[in-house]
Design an enzyme around this catalytic site. Structure first.
Site, PDB file in Angstrom:
ATOM      1  CB  THR A  91      10.492   2.259  -5.951  1.00 16.56           C
ATOM      2  OG1 THR A  91      10.977   2.770  -7.177  1.00 16.56           O
ATOM      3  CG2 THR A  91      10.619   3.364  -4.912  1.00 16.56           C
ATOM      4  CG  ASP A  92      14.224   1.292  -9.853  1.00 19.19           C
ATOM      5  OD1 ASP A  92      13.221   2.021  -9.672  1.00 19.19           O
ATOM      6  OD2 ASP A  92      14.560   0.874 -10.981  1.00 19.19           O
ATOM      7  CD  GLU A  93      10.517   5.931  -9.449  1.00 17.41           C
ATOM      8  OE1 GLU A  93      10.311   7.109  -9.145  1.00 17.41           O
ATOM      9  OE2 GLU A  93       9.746   5.265 -10.169  1.00 17.41           O
ATOM     10  CE1 TYR A  97       6.147   5.748  -4.967  1.00 23.66           C
ATOM     11  CE2 TYR A  97       7.890   5.918  -6.606  1.00 23.66           C
ATOM     12  CZ  TYR A  97       7.035   5.146  -5.838  1.00 23.66           C
ATOM     13  OH  TYR A  97       7.073   3.775  -5.934  1.00 23.66           O
ATOM     14  CG  ASN A 127       9.605   2.124 -14.064  1.00 22.58           C
ATOM     15  OD1 ASN A 127      10.702   2.361 -13.540  1.00 22.58           O
ATOM     16  ND2 ASN A 127       8.728   3.067 -14.316  1.00 22.58           N
ATOM     17  CD  GLU A 186      -1.759   8.254  -2.686  1.00 22.80           C
ATOM     18  OE1 GLU A 186      -1.669   8.466  -3.899  1.00 22.80           O
ATOM     19  OE2 GLU A 186      -2.850   8.048  -2.114  1.00 22.80           O
ATOM     20  CB  SER A 187       2.307   3.982  -6.610  1.00 20.24           C
ATOM     21  OG  SER A 187       1.203   4.050  -7.496  1.00 20.24           O
ATOM     22  CB  SER A 219       7.283   9.371   0.579  1.00 20.52           C
ATOM     23  OG  SER A 219       6.866   8.719  -0.601  1.00 20.52           O
ATOM     24  CE  LYS A 220       7.589   2.510  -1.799  1.00 16.90           C
ATOM     25  NZ  LYS A 220       6.456   1.659  -1.312  1.00 16.90           N
ATOM     26  CB  ALA A 224      -0.923   0.013   1.216  1.00 18.68           C
ATOM     27  CB  THR A 260      -0.120   6.829   2.099  1.00 19.69           C
ATOM     28  OG1 THR A 260      -1.441   7.343   2.206  1.00 19.69           O
ATOM     29  CG2 THR A 260      -0.164   5.370   1.682  1.00 19.69           C
ATOM     30  NE  ARG A 286       7.302  12.318 -13.864  1.00 22.32           N
ATOM     31  CZ  ARG A 286       7.229  10.985 -13.868  1.00 22.32           C
ATOM     32  NH1 ARG A 286       8.303  10.261 -13.612  1.00 22.32           N
ATOM     33  NH2 ARG A 286       6.101  10.373 -14.119  1.00 22.32           N
TER      34      ARG A 286
HETATM   35  P1  NAD Z   1      -1.012   1.291  -7.045  1.00 23.28           P
HETATM   36  O1  NAD Z   1      -1.052   2.777  -6.953  1.00 23.28           O
HETATM   37  O2  NAD Z   1      -1.546   0.619  -8.263  1.00 23.28           O
HETATM   38  O3  NAD Z   1      -1.804   0.647  -5.807  1.00 23.28           O
HETATM   39  C1  NAD Z   1      -1.670   1.134  -4.505  1.00 23.28           C
HETATM   40  C2  NAD Z   1      -2.741   0.472  -3.646  1.00 23.28           C
HETATM   41  O4  NAD Z   1      -2.575   0.921  -2.303  1.00 23.28           O
HETATM   42  C3  NAD Z   1      -4.173   0.832  -4.063  1.00 23.28           C
HETATM   43  O5  NAD Z   1      -4.985  -0.317  -4.053  1.00 23.28           O
HETATM   44  C4  NAD Z   1      -4.618   1.834  -3.004  1.00 23.28           C
HETATM   45  O6  NAD Z   1      -6.017   1.825  -2.765  1.00 23.28           O
HETATM   46  C5  NAD Z   1      -3.841   1.338  -1.787  1.00 23.28           C
HETATM   47  N1  NAD Z   1      -3.610   2.404  -0.826  1.00 23.28           N
HETATM   48  C6  NAD Z   1      -3.125   3.651  -1.054  1.00 23.28           C
HETATM   49  N2  NAD Z   1      -3.097   4.358   0.085  1.00 23.28           N
HETATM   50  C7  NAD Z   1      -3.548   3.531   1.064  1.00 23.28           C
HETATM   51  C8  NAD Z   1      -3.726   3.673   2.466  1.00 23.28           C
HETATM   52  N3  NAD Z   1      -3.429   4.817   3.076  1.00 23.28           N
HETATM   53  N4  NAD Z   1      -4.196   2.613   3.162  1.00 23.28           N
HETATM   54  C9  NAD Z   1      -4.495   1.453   2.552  1.00 23.28           C
HETATM   55  N5  NAD Z   1      -4.356   1.260   1.223  1.00 23.28           N
HETATM   56  C10 NAD Z   1      -3.890   2.295   0.500  1.00 23.28           C
HETATM   57  O7  NAD Z   1       0.493   0.904  -6.785  1.00 23.28           O
HETATM   58  P2  NAD Z   1       1.366  -0.266  -7.426  1.00 23.28           P
HETATM   59  O8  NAD Z   1       1.891   0.204  -8.719  1.00 23.28           O
HETATM   60  O9  NAD Z   1       0.621  -1.547  -7.349  1.00 23.28           O
HETATM   61  O10 NAD Z   1       2.580  -0.293  -6.398  1.00 23.28           O
HETATM   62  C11 NAD Z   1       2.565  -1.127  -5.254  1.00 23.28           C
HETATM   63  C12 NAD Z   1       3.829  -0.926  -4.455  1.00 23.28           C
HETATM   64  O11 NAD Z   1       4.964  -1.197  -5.281  1.00 23.28           O
HETATM   65  C13 NAD Z   1       4.012   0.514  -3.941  1.00 23.28           C
HETATM   66  O12 NAD Z   1       4.547   0.449  -2.643  1.00 23.28           O
HETATM   67  C14 NAD Z   1       5.016   1.124  -4.929  1.00 23.28           C
HETATM   68  O13 NAD Z   1       5.782   2.122  -4.289  1.00 23.28           O
HETATM   69  C15 NAD Z   1       5.851  -0.089  -5.271  1.00 23.28           C
HETATM   70  N6  NAD Z   1       6.478  -0.030  -6.601  1.00 23.28           N
HETATM   71  C16 NAD Z   1       5.719   0.101  -7.730  1.00 23.28           C
HETATM   72  C17 NAD Z   1       6.331   0.114  -8.972  1.00 23.28           C
HETATM   73  C18 NAD Z   1       5.537   0.195 -10.250  1.00 23.28           C
HETATM   74  O14 NAD Z   1       6.132   0.193 -11.331  1.00 23.28           O
HETATM   75  N7  NAD Z   1       4.222   0.237 -10.222  1.00 23.28           N
HETATM   76  C19 NAD Z   1       7.732   0.024  -9.069  1.00 23.28           C
HETATM   77  C20 NAD Z   1       8.473  -0.079  -7.889  1.00 23.28           C
HETATM   78  C21 NAD Z   1       7.839  -0.129  -6.662  1.00 23.28           C
HETATM   79  P1  TYD Z   2       5.798   6.421 -14.992  1.00 22.01           P
HETATM   80  O1  TYD Z   2       5.023   5.307 -15.636  1.00 22.01           O
HETATM   81  O2  TYD Z   2       5.057   7.546 -14.371  1.00 22.01           O
HETATM   82  O3  TYD Z   2       6.788   5.737 -13.953  1.00 22.01           O
HETATM   83  P2  TYD Z   2       8.040   6.374 -13.122  1.00 22.01           P
HETATM   84  O4  TYD Z   2       7.982   7.831 -13.214  1.00 22.01           O
HETATM   85  O5  TYD Z   2       7.767   5.890 -11.732  1.00 22.01           O
HETATM   86  O6  TYD Z   2       9.270   5.786 -13.719  1.00 22.01           O
HETATM   87  O7  TYD Z   2       6.762   7.042 -16.090  1.00 22.01           O
HETATM   88  C1  TYD Z   2       7.702   6.234 -16.787  1.00 22.01           C
HETATM   89  C2  TYD Z   2       8.516   7.135 -17.685  1.00 22.01           C
HETATM   90  O8  TYD Z   2       7.665   7.664 -18.709  1.00 22.01           O
HETATM   91  C3  TYD Z   2       9.089   8.354 -16.978  1.00 22.01           C
HETATM   92  O9  TYD Z   2      10.375   8.631 -17.512  1.00 22.01           O
HETATM   93  C4  TYD Z   2       8.130   9.472 -17.293  1.00 22.01           C
HETATM   94  C5  TYD Z   2       7.641   9.098 -18.692  1.00 22.01           C
HETATM   95  N1  TYD Z   2       6.263   9.492 -19.036  1.00 22.01           N
HETATM   96  C6  TYD Z   2       6.004  10.178 -20.224  1.00 22.01           C
HETATM   97  O10 TYD Z   2       6.927  10.477 -21.006  1.00 22.01           O
HETATM   98  N2  TYD Z   2       4.715  10.476 -20.529  1.00 22.01           N
HETATM   99  C7  TYD Z   2       3.676  10.178 -19.703  1.00 22.01           C
HETATM  100  O11 TYD Z   2       2.506  10.515 -20.020  1.00 22.01           O
HETATM  101  C8  TYD Z   2       3.946   9.475 -18.478  1.00 22.01           C
HETATM  102  C9  TYD Z   2       2.838   9.102 -17.527  1.00 22.01           C
HETATM  103  C10 TYD Z   2       5.268   9.140 -18.197  1.00 22.01           C
END
Ligand code: NAD
Ligand code: TYD
Length: 360
Positions: free
Chosen positions: A136-138, A162, A191, A86-87, A165-166, A84, A102, A297
């Protein structure tokens, strides 16, 4: 029988993880999905799982200490998989505070509740208790275009609210390991992409926009690099770290799939054209003319790339899905789930909770 408490299981990676685990272990595990259902939480992601006997959903916010403590009191939790959060980086630039609440406070509440439930009087923990924090690797910052990788030993240097916070939440987990010998692992992954990803992230946004003839926004020069990991490979990595990871250790999880954003967009356009039937009217507009360069960005990290050497040598995990295969599977999924995308973009998915569980 092991009981897993999964936070954020209605999100993109969490829902794929729950499906992976229940497919793999069936009735021999229990999963309790705790999710607040923010805009990113979509119970339609788990519609096929809802009725399985090993699965239970609890709507709760991870910052709500009483609610989380009550869940630990009611259930004998063996493993926590903490997704859970904000991502989305762009949202964190607009509204950083909710990310701190969060991601930092919520993680502190989860750690505290798990420790209170698990720690014996002598400061030890029963065999099998494990808290896996998904990060995350970020947190490692940005790499130069021409070389280098993130290792577990790379110093933290987050740039966006973001990733800051992670990084803070990772530090809390490390502090619990050092201070209380708390049985935790951290995974820092690259990602993810695959089914059920909210269309604010690059890949589903580009697929959805292209299918609807909308512009494909490219930030900056489009040459930022991300290291793409297929979500099911990630789910498998989390399961393997839970089973085999050394307590207290961090493992980087990466896909060996570095691509510039603009390359991703070209690949998506190619695959869409390949998959659409010759008679489909959308073929008329799905082409490179949709690509639109927009303002960069703020603080945009140039390149992320993970060296998943430690997880390979210690745990035996390797990414299995090459990008060319994963992106085809992903696009195929979006083709066959147009109703899912329609519900997400119209907001209708937010009614699903009431339909399934009654008024909130
Ligand atoms: P997502 O945004 O799709 O899902 C987040 C989920 O957390 C949602 O279901 C949301 O309702 C829930 N949530 C948010 N705030 C909450 C709160 N306060 N209490 C309870 N639930 C809450 O995110 P995701 O892409 O599935 O990512 C999941 C995890 O993996 C995150 O911790 C993110 O930092 C990490 N991560 C994601 C990526 C990616 O590429 N998506 C990459 C590296 C790490
Ligand atoms: P994103 O999917 O938001 O993941 P993260 O920022 O966590 O890596 O973005 C992936 C890459 O794509 C990032 O370099 C930003 C770029 N991007 C765009 O160029 N256009 C877009 O509309 C979005 C959402 C991301």
């Amino acid at each position: 029988m092991k009981t897993y408490l999964v936070t954020g299981g209605a999100g993109f990676i969490g829902s794929n993880y729950i499906r992976y685990m229940l497919d793999r272990y069936g009735d021999s595990i229990r999963i309790i999905n705790v999710d607040a259902l923010t805009y990113a939480g979509n119970l339609e992601n788990l519609a096929d799982i809802e009725k399985l006997p090993g699965y239970r959903f609890i709507r709760a916010n991870i910052t709500d200490r009483d609610a989380i403590t009550a869940i630990f009191a009611e259930h004998d939790i063996d493993c926590v998989v903490h997704f859970a959060a904000e991502s989305h980086v762009d949202r964190s630039i607009k509204n950083p505070e909710i990310f701190v609440q969060t991601n930092v406070l919520g993680t502190a509440v989860m750690l505290n509740a798990a420790r209170a439930a698990w720690e014996d009087r002598d400061g030890t923990y029963a065999e099998g208790k494990r808290f896996l924090h998904v990060s995350t690797d970020e947190v490692y910052g940005s790499l130069e275009e021409d070389g280098g990788y993130f290792y577990e030993t790379t110093p933290y240097a987050p740039h966006s609210p973001y990733s800051a916070s992670k990084a803070s939440s990772d530090m809390l987990v490390k502090a619990y390991v050092d201070t209380y010998h708390f049985p935790a692992n951290i995974t820092n992954c690259s990602n993810n992409y695959g089914p059920y990803q909210f269309p604010e992230k690059l890949i589903p946004l580009i697929i959805n926009n292209a299918l609807n003839g909308r512009k494909l926004p490219v930030y900056g020069d489009g040459k930022n690099v991300r290291d793409w990991l297929y979500v099911t490979d990630h789910a498998k990595a989390i399961d393997m770290v839970m089973e085999k990871g050394r307590p207290g250790e961090t493992y980087n999880v990466g896909g060996h799939n570095e691509k510039q954003n603009i390359e991703i967009i070209h690949i998506i356009l190619d695959v869409l054209r390949e998959k659409l039937p010759g008679s489909d009217p959308r073929r008329a507009y799905i082409n490179e003319d949709l690509i639109t360069y927009v303002e960069d960005r703020k603080g945009h990290d140039r390149r992320y790339a993970i060296a998943p050497d430690k997880i390979k040598s210690e745990i035996g995990w390797e990414p299995e899905t090459m990008f060319e295969e994963g992106i085809r599977k992903t696009i195929e999924w979006y083709f066959t789930h147009e109703d899912w995308m329609e519900h997400v973009t119209s907001g209708a998915y937010q009614n699903y909770y009431e339909t399934m569980y009654g008024p909130a």
